[in-house]
Design an enzyme around this catalytic site. Sequence first.
Site, PDB file in Angstrom:
ATOM      1  N   LYS A 167       0.794  -1.229   0.000  1.00 28.52           N
ATOM      2  CA  LYS A 167       0.000   0.000   0.000  1.00 28.52           C
ATOM      3  C   LYS A 167       0.833   1.290   0.000  1.00 28.52           C
ATOM      4  CE  LYS A 167      -3.373  -1.131  -0.558  1.00 28.52           C
ATOM      5  NZ  LYS A 167      -3.770  -1.878  -1.798  1.00 28.52           N
TER       6      LYS A 167
ATOM      7  N   GLY B 160       2.233   2.581  -2.812  1.00 29.38           N
ATOM      8  CA  GLY B 160       2.252   3.241  -4.126  1.00 29.38           C
ATOM      9  C   GLY B 160       2.808   2.344  -5.220  1.00 29.38           C
TER      10      GLY B 160
ATOM     11  N   THR C  12       1.273   0.169  -7.377  1.00 31.03           N
ATOM     12  CA  THR C  12       0.547   0.147  -8.649  1.00 31.03           C
ATOM     13  C   THR C  12       0.806   1.431  -9.436  1.00 31.03           C
ATOM     14  OG1 THR C  12      -1.122  -1.045  -7.372  1.00 31.03           O
ATOM     15  CG2 THR C  12      -1.710  -0.436  -9.626  1.00 31.03           C
TER      16      THR C  12
ATOM     17  N   THR D 144       7.421  -6.814  -5.887  1.00 32.14           N
ATOM     18  CA  THR D 144       7.557  -7.590  -4.648  1.00 32.14           C
ATOM     19  C   THR D 144       7.238  -6.708  -3.445  1.00 32.14           C
ATOM     20  OG1 THR D 144       8.978  -9.061  -3.351  1.00 32.14           O
ATOM     21  CG2 THR D 144      10.035  -7.100  -4.244  1.00 32.14           C
ATOM     22  N   HIS D 145       6.722  -7.372  -2.393  1.00 31.38           N
ATOM     23  CA  HIS D 145       6.588  -6.686  -1.106  1.00 31.38           C
ATOM     24  C   HIS D 145       7.606  -7.259  -0.107  1.00 31.38           C
ATOM     25  CE1 HIS D 145       3.085  -4.549  -2.330  1.00 31.38           C
ATOM     26  NE2 HIS D 145       2.232  -5.548  -2.242  1.00 31.38           N
TER      27      HIS D 145
ATOM     28  N   ARG E 217       6.100   5.031   1.837  1.00 32.52           N
ATOM     29  CA  ARG E 217       4.999   5.959   2.157  1.00 32.52           C
ATOM     30  C   ARG E 217       5.003   6.177   3.664  1.00 32.52           C
ATOM     31  NH1 ARG E 217      -1.321   4.858   0.378  1.00 32.52           N
ATOM     32  NH2 ARG E 217      -2.036   7.016   0.628  1.00 32.52           N
TER      33      ARG E 217
ATOM     34  N   SER F  35      -4.180   2.981   4.701  1.00 33.62           N
ATOM     35  CA  SER F  35      -4.461   2.351   3.413  1.00 33.62           C
ATOM     36  C   SER F  35      -4.498   0.825   3.563  1.00 33.62           C
ATOM     37  CB  SER F  35      -3.385   2.758   2.402  1.00 33.62           C
ATOM     38  OG  SER F  35      -3.653   2.210   1.146  1.00 33.62           O
TER      39      SER F  35
ATOM     40  N   SER G 166      -2.369   9.964 -13.090  1.00 28.79           N
ATOM     41  CA  SER G 166      -3.016  10.699 -11.995  1.00 28.79           C
ATOM     42  C   SER G 166      -3.947   9.729 -11.270  1.00 28.79           C
ATOM     43  CB  SER G 166      -3.826  11.881 -12.536  1.00 28.79           C
ATOM     44  OG  SER G 166      -4.947  11.386 -13.243  1.00 28.79           O
ATOM     45  N   PHE G 167      -4.291  10.052 -10.057  1.00 26.52           N
ATOM     46  CA  PHE G 167      -5.188   9.177  -9.294  1.00 26.52           C
ATOM     47  C   PHE G 167      -6.506   8.989 -10.032  1.00 26.52           C
ATOM     48  CE2 PHE G 167      -8.526   8.604  -6.074  1.00 26.52           C
ATOM     49  CZ  PHE G 167      -8.106   7.395  -5.538  1.00 26.52           C
TER      50      PHE G 167
ATOM     51  N   MET H 217      -6.154   6.718 -13.106  1.00 28.73           N
ATOM     52  CA  MET H 217      -5.918   5.322 -12.739  1.00 28.73           C
ATOM     53  C   MET H 217      -7.155   4.697 -12.092  1.00 28.73           C
ATOM     54  SD  MET H 217      -1.873   5.083 -11.782  1.00 28.73           S
ATOM     55  CE  MET H 217      -2.059   3.425 -11.157  1.00 28.73           C
TER      56      MET H 217
ATOM     57  N   PHE I 235     -10.046  -0.267  -4.353  1.00 24.87           N
ATOM     58  CA  PHE I 235      -8.575  -0.366  -4.387  1.00 24.87           C
ATOM     59  C   PHE I 235      -7.986   1.035  -4.531  1.00 24.87           C
ATOM     60  CE2 PHE I 235      -4.401  -0.748  -6.179  1.00 24.87           C
ATOM     61  CZ  PHE I 235      -3.858  -1.828  -5.523  1.00 24.87           C
TER      62      PHE I 235
HETATM   63  S1  PPS Z   1      -0.665  -2.924  -3.273  1.00 23.71           S
HETATM   64  O1  PPS Z   1      -1.902  -3.727  -3.041  1.00 23.71           O
HETATM   65  O2  PPS Z   1       0.286  -3.082  -2.176  1.00 23.71           O
HETATM   66  O3  PPS Z   1      -0.043  -3.169  -4.565  1.00 23.71           O
HETATM   67  O4  PPS Z   1      -1.187  -1.408  -3.205  1.00 23.71           O
HETATM   68  P1  PPS Z   1      -0.370  -0.138  -3.704  1.00 23.71           P
HETATM   69  O5  PPS Z   1      -0.578   0.041  -5.141  1.00 23.71           O
HETATM   70  O6  PPS Z   1       1.008  -0.171  -3.178  1.00 23.71           O
HETATM   71  O7  PPS Z   1      -1.097   1.042  -2.908  1.00 23.71           O
HETATM   72  C1  PPS Z   1      -2.436   1.436  -3.101  1.00 23.71           C
HETATM   73  C2  PPS Z   1      -2.540   2.855  -2.601  1.00 23.71           C
HETATM   74  O8  PPS Z   1      -1.953   3.734  -3.578  1.00 23.71           O
HETATM   75  C3  PPS Z   1      -2.937   4.659  -4.017  1.00 23.71           C
HETATM   76  N1  PPS Z   1      -2.732   4.994  -5.431  1.00 23.71           N
HETATM   77  C4  PPS Z   1      -2.474   6.254  -5.851  1.00 23.71           C
HETATM   78  N2  PPS Z   1      -2.322   7.393  -5.171  1.00 23.71           N
HETATM   79  C5  PPS Z   1      -2.102   8.517  -5.912  1.00 23.71           C
HETATM   80  N3  PPS Z   1      -2.026   8.530  -7.253  1.00 23.71           N
HETATM   81  C6  PPS Z   1      -2.175   7.405  -7.966  1.00 23.71           C
HETATM   82  N4  PPS Z   1      -2.102   7.434  -9.283  1.00 23.71           N
HETATM   83  C7  PPS Z   1      -2.402   6.186  -7.256  1.00 23.71           C
HETATM   84  N5  PPS Z   1      -2.600   4.885  -7.626  1.00 23.71           N
HETATM   85  C8  PPS Z   1      -2.800   4.196  -6.494  1.00 23.71           C
HETATM   86  C9  PPS Z   1      -4.249   3.920  -3.779  1.00 23.71           C
HETATM   87  O9  PPS Z   1      -5.343   4.794  -3.818  1.00 23.71           O
HETATM   88  C10 PPS Z   1      -3.967   3.318  -2.422  1.00 23.71           C
HETATM   89  O10 PPS Z   1      -3.915   4.321  -1.403  1.00 23.71           O
HETATM   90  P2  PPS Z   1      -5.175   4.774  -0.507  1.00 23.71           P
HETATM   91  O11 PPS Z   1      -4.626   5.707   0.525  1.00 23.71           O
HETATM   92  O12 PPS Z   1      -5.744   3.541   0.113  1.00 23.71           O
HETATM   93  O13 PPS Z   1      -6.121   5.457  -1.435  1.00 23.71           O
END
Ligand code: PPS
Length: 310
Positions: free
Chosen positions: A61, A63, A65, A122-123, A145, A153, A243-244, A247, A270
């Site tokens: 969680k 960042g 993706t 990987t995590h 993060r 998250s 951008s969020f 995506m 997600f």
């Molecule tokens: S995972 O399951 O571990 O692969 O998840 P991961 O992708 O690491 O983390 C998901 C959180 O990243 C946020 N996210 C983003 N934030 C800003 N901009 C973009 N483009 C973006 N893409 C994914 C996603 O909303 C999750 O955070 P939270 O705080 O839960 O919204």
Amino acid sequence: MSDKRVVSHSGSIQEAGGSISRFPLISVQGVPLRNHIATNWDSISAFEDHPSDLLIATYPKAGTTWTQEIVDLLLNDGDQEVCRRAPVAVRMPFLEHFSPPHCPSGLSGTPQGDAPPRVIKTHLPFQLVPQGFWKNKCKTIYVARNAKDNLVSYFHFDRMNQTQPEPGPWDSYIPKFMEGKLAWGSWYDHVKGYWKEREKNNILYLFYEDMKENPRREVERIMRYLGKSLPDDVICRIVELTSFKAMKENPMVNYTFIPVPVFDQSISPFMRKGEVGDWNNHFTQEQSRVFDEDYEIQMKGSNIPFRINI
Ligand code: PPS
């Protein structure tokens, strides 16, 4: 594909009628991992990388993706269509992921025909990553993060991902995070482990908060690390496409490709909020005080420049 068959994280097929359960955690060298990872540990640690492999490593969680999509767009010169060729989890296999029962490792989902580098997610904490990655000096992007937003998250993710251990109520989730009892273990050890090794192993260490603050700057940083140079308009497009909002609407990255019995996005999407500072909406003053006090102890001596607000 029949309705009963679903794409798993790895792109492999599971019967939706098969049992989907919240997997228990088993310790691997002191790190709690989902049981199917622990039971397949020998194969995971024997994974043979290629020197051109690119690893994207994160605590869950942080960042992942977002970074994956930026990397794929950079590698494909901002070509949106190419980057929609498959769900992100298929384009970039999840190193330690196994889809039980009887499904192969995420690694077998490596797309055929994609030009190198092969990008792998990987995590795993630094010390559990198969050693070949470090011996072969594979490029690695690590995204960190801030602890409080990462925790928030993860809490919502654990509510909706029916294969993660039951999160329980919020107030008992915080100590689990602080004690490193969540899947993939201690956030504190994770971020410190990669930080310590970043120079020796040429790891690009990024921060979610920097990406939010100035996405273009961070996209360019990743571009340089990948040894690419793209024109201004392509960089702008990549920033826009990652951008969020973009995506969240993109079915190849918003994890709607995982079926509802596994990711129940009606509980929490997600792509939930994508903000810095959402922890302010979750922690009480007292919870924040206790967390901060413990944070000082756990992070003592480390100089990682985390920001909990921007
Ligand atoms: S995972 O399951 O571990 O692969 O998840 P991961 O992708 O690491 O983390 C998901 C959180 O990243 C946020 N996210 C983003 N934030 C800003 N901009 C973009 N483009 C973006 N893409 C994914 C996603 O909303 C999750 O955070 P939270 O705080 O839960 O919204």
